[in-house]
Structures are given as structure tokens and as C-alpha cells.
Design an enzyme around this catalytic site. Structure first.
Site, PDB file in Angstrom:
ATOM      1  CE  LYS A  38      -3.675   2.214   2.744  1.00 20.77           C
ATOM      2  NZ  LYS A  38      -3.029   3.518   3.030  1.00 20.77           N
TER       3      LYS A  38
ATOM      4  CG  HIS B 100      -1.619   7.271   4.742  1.00 22.02           C
ATOM      5  ND1 HIS B 100      -1.229   5.962   4.878  1.00 22.02           N
ATOM      6  CD2 HIS B 100      -2.064   7.642   5.969  1.00 22.02           C
ATOM      7  CE1 HIS B 100      -1.419   5.570   6.124  1.00 22.02           C
ATOM      8  NE2 HIS B 100      -1.934   6.558   6.803  1.00 22.02           N
TER       9      HIS B 100
END
Length: 440
Positions: free
Chosen positions: A305, A329
């Protein structure tokens, strides 16, 4: 088949006949406004805030506004299918819940309620490494499936313990978050002097871990040894006068630590746990050499991620990674960073169908989901909207937000003349910035 969006519409309109309205607003701006009224100032700052001037938060939304759907007519799309297979598991919906930490700021049942809401709506959740409950308690409630997030700690023993626990509890994958090897500059939190983890919130995955318990005991022992060694009158520093805020923080830490509240007040371990967490939480030296060790450390599929560059996506696959998650994020780490949606096509092209490509950051609606899928995402991860649903109505609020997004996705495809995402057409990419950039 994805349930028809008309089913959700009919449910709402028929309810209106008898005076019932949706539990939470169905569009994001009203949803955030309503949630802000019930959230504490600290909670809303933590959830809504971004890095620096929040330029990246705005860029995430502006990127969606630059991509326009071109509806096509008379294509006979009575039924739509948006199901997708990821790691051998068929997901009825191309939507997962993004991992968001410290939900105990928002709701007393935190991630337990999130899991129940996700299960009711039939979607997989990614359980945050910064959850308010251990994965072992969350997993039985996440009956539609769950993945485990991993922040790579400075302790390899702790990393291995987290991986082993995720496997044992039945996680479907592990999502290694790369973009938070240190916290970004977040003015909303800084101006309030507020970090939830320093108050014992969002660290239940740690305080429930045997390796972390050993590290915490070592921290407490070192503090005790230092106190004894400096106990002479000539070396002892005067203790600072405790402020009301410090006392409240101690009470909060004691409430959130495992065990009885009164015992925690008398014990050094709750405070040592917070200190240990702040010391081991992230690893700024994390490198590709560390990622290369994952295949020997876990049997779970590994998703990275925070991938925003095609070269990083290629390198991830070269290191045996099973999927990538395009994410900045939610704009919380790098101010002035590239919008996740703008990075998506390049990453998808680099991966070239060899692995799933997911996206988060900026998703607010079913229309957003449709555009992300059309630009190359296998599935998307929803973030802030479900947190606001949690704040307003707990598990039911989470479920409603998810169902509303999926209903709008279905109706968007129907109205665009698309039976599947592959049939969706977007207008040529426009480089001009939109006149108005939505925040959040």
C-alpha cells in the site's frame, strides 16, 4: 450480480412515505457536516485532516473531477455485474474498506462495529494495524472477509508476530503500508497537540501481542532501574507538578489498556506500553531488502500500500508481491503529492494484469468508484465516508454508507450504458484544473 441500485432507492423512498429517512446523509458533503457535529474536535481533526496545507487532499478530489463519464444509450443493460476475483476469492463488489486507525476516537465499539457494518453490506474490510480491538476479536464479526494491515515495526520479532497472528485468525491477505515509515506533518493534529496513540488509543493490536508485552516489560524495567540509580538526593530531579490535562491523559491510557482500570492506574505498564509503541511503531529504514523477506515470513498474499510510481509497481512484482494498492494515505503524508487517481493508469499499465491493482484516497461516491475502475483499478478502498457513518450510527451507519456507494455505482453503470466496468466510457483526459476543488 450486484444488487440493483433501484432496490436501495425504493427502500429509501418507500420509507419516506411513513416518515423514515436515511440514518446518515447519502452524499459526502452532508455526511461529513453531520458527523462533525457529533465528533469531538480531536476526532474530526484526526479523521478529516491531511498533511501540510492539505493540497494533496484537494488534489485527490480534483483528479476525480477531471475525469468525466460519457453515457451511451440504448444498450440494454438491465443487469450489471461488478463482481471481481482477488486472490482466488470472488468479491461480489469491487469495494473494500480501507484501514483507518484509532476508530475508538469515533465510536466506543470502534472496529467491532466496523466489521459488523462491513459484513452486513457484504464487503471485505482491511483491519487497521492501529485498531481499537485485536484482530482476534474483530475477525469473527467480519463475515464477508478481512485483510490485515501491517505497519513495519523496528522490531522484526513484532512483525513476525503480527504476521503469524493474521494467518491464525484467518486473514485473506496482508497489506503492508509503505508510506508511513514516519508520520507526516499534520497541522490539525499538531495544533491540538493530539496524537491518539500517545493516549493509548489505537494500539490494541500491540497491547494484545506477546512480543509487544515483552518489549513493554523491558521498557518498564529500564524506567524502574533508571529511577533507582538516580534516587540519591544529589541526582534526583524534582517531579513536575501534574496538570489536569496530564491526569486526564493518564486516566485515558489506563482505560484503554487491557486489564482492570484501577490496577492499570497503579501499574507502570500502561504508560510503558505507550512509550514502547511510540518507539517501535515505524521503521524509517524500511527498504526493498525487507520486502524481499516477506515470502519466507508469511503464506498470506502480500499487497503493498502506497505505490504511486510505475517503477515501484514493477519492482514490487519482481520481489514476489501479490498486489499493489495505489494510495497517498488520503493526503495525510506528503503535502503537494501526486493524486492517487492520477498515478493509477501508469501503475495499472506497469502491472499489466499480472496482479490486482487497488486504489484508495479520494473515493467519496459510487461515481468515483466507477471512474477508478475504468482507469484500471481492480477494486477500490473506501475510507473517510465509512468513518463518518460509524460516528453517526455505529455499525448501521457503516453499512448504510457502503450500501449507498454500491447503489450509486450500480445506477451510474446503468445510466452510462455499461453492463460491466469494461463497458464504461470516459471522456478524453482534461488537463485543466476544475474551477472549484472540493475539500476532504
Amino acid at each position: 450480480m450486484t444488487p440493483s441500485g433501484r432496490v436501495r432507492q425504493d427502500e429509501v423512498y418507500r420509507g419516506g412515505i411513513t416518515g423514515r429517512r436515511p440514518v446518515v446523509p447519502t452524499a459526502f458533503p452532508a455526511l461529513e457536516r453531520r458527523a462533525r457535529r457529533v465528533m469531538s474536535r480531536r476526532a474530526h481533526a484526526y479523521v478529516a485532516g491531511g498533511a501540510g496545507s492539505e493540497e494533496t487532499v484537494r488534489a485527490n478530489r480534483a483528479a476525480f473531477e477531471r475525469h468525466r463519464i460519457v453515457p451511451r444509450m440504448l444498450r440494454g443493460v438491465g443487469e450489471r455485474d461488478t463482481s471481481v476475483e482477488i486472490f482466488g476469492h470472488r468479491h461480489e463488489h469491487p469495494l473494500l474498506l480501507a484501514p483507518i486507525g484509532a476508530c475508538d476516537l469515533v465510536h466506543r465499539r470502534a472496529d467491532l462495529a466496523v466489521a459488523e457494518g462491513a459484513a452486513h453490506a457484504g464487503v471485505t474490510m482491511i483491519v487497521s494495524n492501529q485498531a481499537g480491538h485485536p484482530s482476534e476479536e474483530i475477525a469473527p464479526r467480519a463475515t464477508a472477509g478481512w485483510w490485515s494491515q501491517l505497519y513495519w515495526s523496528t522490531s522484526d520479532d513484532l512483525v513476525d508476530s503480527f504476521l503469524a497472528r493474521a494467518e491464525a485468525a484467518g486473514a485473506g491477505a496482508v497489506v503492508v503500508t509503505l508510506d508511513t515509515t514516519t508520520l507526516g506533518w499534520r497541522p490539525r493534529d499538531l495544533d491540538l497537540g493530539h496524537l491518539p496513540f500517545a493516549r493509548g488509543l489505537g494500539i490494541a493490536q500491540y497491547t494484545s501481542d506477546p512480543v509487544f508485552a515483552r518489549l513493554t516489560q523491558e521498557t518498564a524495567d529500564r524506567a524502574s532501574d533508571a529511577k533507582r540509580s538516580g534516587a540519591g538526593p544529589s541526582t534526583r530531579r524534582p517531579s513536575p507538578t501534574p496538570t489536569p490535562a496530564a491526569v486526564r491523559t493518564l486516566l485515558e491510557i489506563s482505560r484503554h489498556h487491557p486489564g482492570a482500570f484501577l490496577d492499570n492506574l497503579r501499574s507502570p505498564l500502561p504508560r510503558a506500553a505507550v512509550e514502547t509503541f511510540l518507539r517501535v511503531y515505524s521503521r524509517p529504514t524500511l527498504s526493498w531488502d525487507d520486502i524481499a523477506t516477506l515470502r519466507s515470513r508469511t503464506r498470506l498474499p502480500v499487497v503493498l500500500k502506497g505505490v504511486l510510481h510505475p517503477d515501484d509497481a514493477r519492482r514490487a512484482l519482481d520481489h514476489g508481491v501479490d498486489g499493489v494498492l495505489v494510495s497517498n494515505h488520503g493526503g495525510r503524508q506528503v503535502d503537494g503529492g501526486v493524486a492517487a487517481l492520477d498515478a493509477l493508469p501508469g501503475v495499472a499499465e506497469a502491472v499489466d494484469g499480472r496482479a490486482p491493482v487497488l486504489l484508495d484516497s479520494g473515493i467519496r461516491s459510487g461515481s468515483d468508484v466507477a471512474r477508478a475502475l475504468a482507469l484500471g483499478a481492480t477494486a477500490v478502498c473506501l475510507g473517510r465516508p465509512w468513518v463518518y457513518g460509524l460516528a453517526l450510527a455505529g455499525a448501521a451507519g457503516v453499512s448504510q454508507v457502503i450500501r449507498d456507494v454500491l447503489a450509486e455505482l450500480d445506477l451510474t453503470l446503468a445510466l452510462a450504458g455499461a453492463r460491466t466496468v469494461a463497458d464504461l466510457e470516459l471522456a478524453p483526459f482534461a488537463t485543466a484544473e476544475p474551477a472549484v476543488q472540493a475539500r476532504g
